[in-house]
Scaffold this motif. Structure first.
Motif, PDB file in Angstrom:
ATOM      1  N   UNK A   1      34.989  44.981  45.422  1.00 18.81           N
ATOM      2  CA  UNK A   1      35.916  45.153  46.558  1.00 18.81           C
ATOM      3  C   UNK A   1      37.278  44.277  45.896  1.00 18.81           C
ATOM      4  N   UNK A   2      38.331  44.460  46.535  1.00 13.79           N
ATOM      5  CA  UNK A   2      39.520  43.671  46.066  1.00 13.79           C
ATOM      6  C   UNK A   2      39.338  42.215  46.406  1.00 13.79           C
ATOM      7  N   UNK A   3      38.583  41.921  47.433  1.00 17.99           N
ATOM      8  CA  UNK A   3      38.218  40.455  47.561  1.00 17.99           C
ATOM      9  C   UNK A   3      37.616  39.866  46.537  1.00 17.99           C
ATOM     10  N   UNK A   4      36.519  40.406  46.090  1.00 19.61           N
ATOM     11  CA  UNK A   4      35.769  39.874  44.871  1.00 19.61           C
ATOM     12  C   UNK A   4      36.521  39.974  43.696  1.00 19.61           C
ATOM     13  N   UNK A   5      37.377  41.076  43.591  1.00 18.75           N
ATOM     14  CA  UNK A   5      38.523  40.907  42.217  1.00 18.75           C
ATOM     15  C   UNK A   5      39.206  39.673  42.280  1.00 18.75           C
ATOM     16  N   UNK A   6      39.834  39.677  43.325  1.00 21.78           N
ATOM     17  CA  UNK A   6      40.760  38.359  43.559  1.00 21.78           C
ATOM     18  C   UNK A   6      40.177  37.151  43.190  1.00 21.78           C
ATOM     19  N   UNK A   7      38.918  36.939  43.785  1.00 19.98           N
ATOM     20  CA  UNK A   7      38.027  35.872  43.443  1.00 19.98           C
ATOM     21  C   UNK A   7      37.828  35.769  42.003  1.00 19.98           C
ATOM     22  N   UNK A   8      37.237  36.859  41.596  1.00 18.52           N
ATOM     23  CA  UNK A   8      37.042  37.115  40.003  1.00 18.52           C
ATOM     24  C   UNK A   8      38.274  36.654  39.076  1.00 18.52           C
ATOM     25  N   UNK A   9      39.387  37.209  39.307  1.00 19.29           N
ATOM     26  CA  UNK A   9      40.680  37.077  38.826  1.00 19.29           C
ATOM     27  C   UNK A   9      40.991  35.506  38.527  1.00 19.29           C
ATOM     28  N   UNK A  10      40.938  35.002  39.575  1.00 22.67           N
ATOM     29  CA  UNK A  10      41.407  33.292  39.610  1.00 22.67           C
ATOM     30  C   UNK A  10      40.276  32.616  38.758  1.00 22.67           C
TER      31      UNK A  10
END
Ligand code: ATP
Ligand code: MG
Length: 335
Positions: free
Chosen positions: A237-246
């Motif tokens: 999800x977008x939440x996992x991806x934001x976490x993963x991105x940073x």
């Protein structure tokens, strides 16, 4: 301890999905804004063709790459067939034309690296930049827009990242931090490298679109409507991806040795481009290869001081995404 935190984060991260989507939605421009932009463009085109009948105007940048916020500026390229034209003179002529039609704050920067003319439209209040024959920007705008159509999560991620970068003041090239264009490329490259991948590498696929700009050959697969299911095997999800991105930019990317490359869908060693050694003022503290103008490092604006600021901000964001149960205030806290 880290492992435990990671597991915790993984367990409750999806509760952040809807709030992140709400942030994304709050930043999307309304349809009527897009209509106003198009109307302004045709009004300008009429003015310009009265003086130069063969001239055409093309949008580029965030108003056309689908990563623009509401109330953002519009970027326009004025295409002239005569490529030997004196851009400085042409811009000064355009200043007179716009002033005579009551456009506001009309200013030309005819001697900048890319000569540009800035003004505000009195009817809509929209700020505009016009440059001449910036065909490469028009093509890289199309590439970005095409990537955005493959998987909705790219647009969501870019909006969150740009909002973070603007709030934290790390989206200011004149201060040595990165352009929005550079952040979009980092988002695309990050999604190309997820496993399963969320985005393909369009430049490594069959060529269906091709354009030469000067001596740069721009070609890639642009039939993106055929790729709508590309990322479905990855359910992040977008939440996992934001976490993963940073997390990725804070702890996983090798800033010293690697080049970020959307063209190859991967990273590779700086030494293969000679970007590992300092030449003049170019230090390559972070290297982001332009997808078409491959000798161009979008990280060249970053210096010894701003790379520290940038990396500290990635770490701060990663820390917040790891530990805050409700990260929305701190992540976007104005610097
Ligand atoms: P914002 O919403 O912040 O205005 P933007 O997408 O318009 O974002 P800019 O960084 O202002 O981003 O760049 C506008 C466009 O100019 C980009 O989309 C890209 O096409 C082009 N561009 C910007 N910087 C570069 C660069 N260093 N090299 C090549 N093209 C660039
Ligand atoms: Mg812009």
């Amino acid at each position: 301890r880290n492992l435990k935190m990671k597991t915790l984060c993984r367990r409750d991260i999806n509760s952040l999905k809807d709030p992140f989507l709400a942030v994304f939605e709050s930043l999307i421009p309304a349809d009527e804004e897009k209509i106003k932009q198009k109307q302004l463009l045709s009004r300008l085109e009429k003015l310009v063709t009265q003086e130069w009948p063969e001239a055409r105007l093309h949008l580029y940048g965030s108003c056309d790459n689908s990563f623009g916020f509401s109330n953002s500026d519009i970027d326009i390229s004025l295409a002239m067939e005569n490529r030997d034209i004196d851009k400085g003179k042409l811009l000064l002529k355009l200043v007179d034309i716009l002033k005579s039609k009551n456009f506001q704050n009309v200013k030309a920067l005819p001697y900048a690296r890319i000569p540009v003319l800035k003004f505000v439209d009195p009817v809509t209040g929209i700020s505009c930049d016009i440059c001449i024959n910036n065909a490469l920007a028009v093509v890289n705008t199309k590439l970005l827009r095409d990537y955005a159509q493959i998987d909705a999560r790219l647009r969501q991620l870019v909006f969150i990242v740009k909002h973070w970068a603007k709030s934290r003041r790390v989206n200011e090239t004149y201060q040595g931090t990165l352009s929005s264009y550079a952040y979009v490329l980092m988002c695309i490259n990050f999604l190309q490298q997820r496993r399963p991948a969320i985005l393909p590498c369009l430049q490594r696929m069959e060529t269906t679109y091709s354009k030469s700009v000067g001596n740069v050959e721009c070609s890639y697969f642009d039939q993106v409507e055929k790729l709508r299911n590309f990322g479905v095997k990855n359910g992040e999800s977008i939440a996992q991806l934001v976490w993963g991105f940073f997390h990725y930019w804070a702890y996983c990317h090798d800033f010293e040795n690697d080049v970020i490359s959307v063209r190859t869908g991967a990273t590779f060693s700086k030494s293969s481009k000679g970007w590992n050694t300092r030449v003049g003022n170019d230090c390559h503290f972070i290297s982001i290869e332009d997808p078409f103008e491959v000798s161009h490092d979008l990280g060249r604006v970053v210096d010894k001081n701003s790379i520290r600021v940038l990396r500290e901000e990635f770490e701060r964001a990663a820390e917040i995404m790891q530990n805050d149960s409700s990260p929305f205030v701190t992540l976007f806290e104005n610097y």
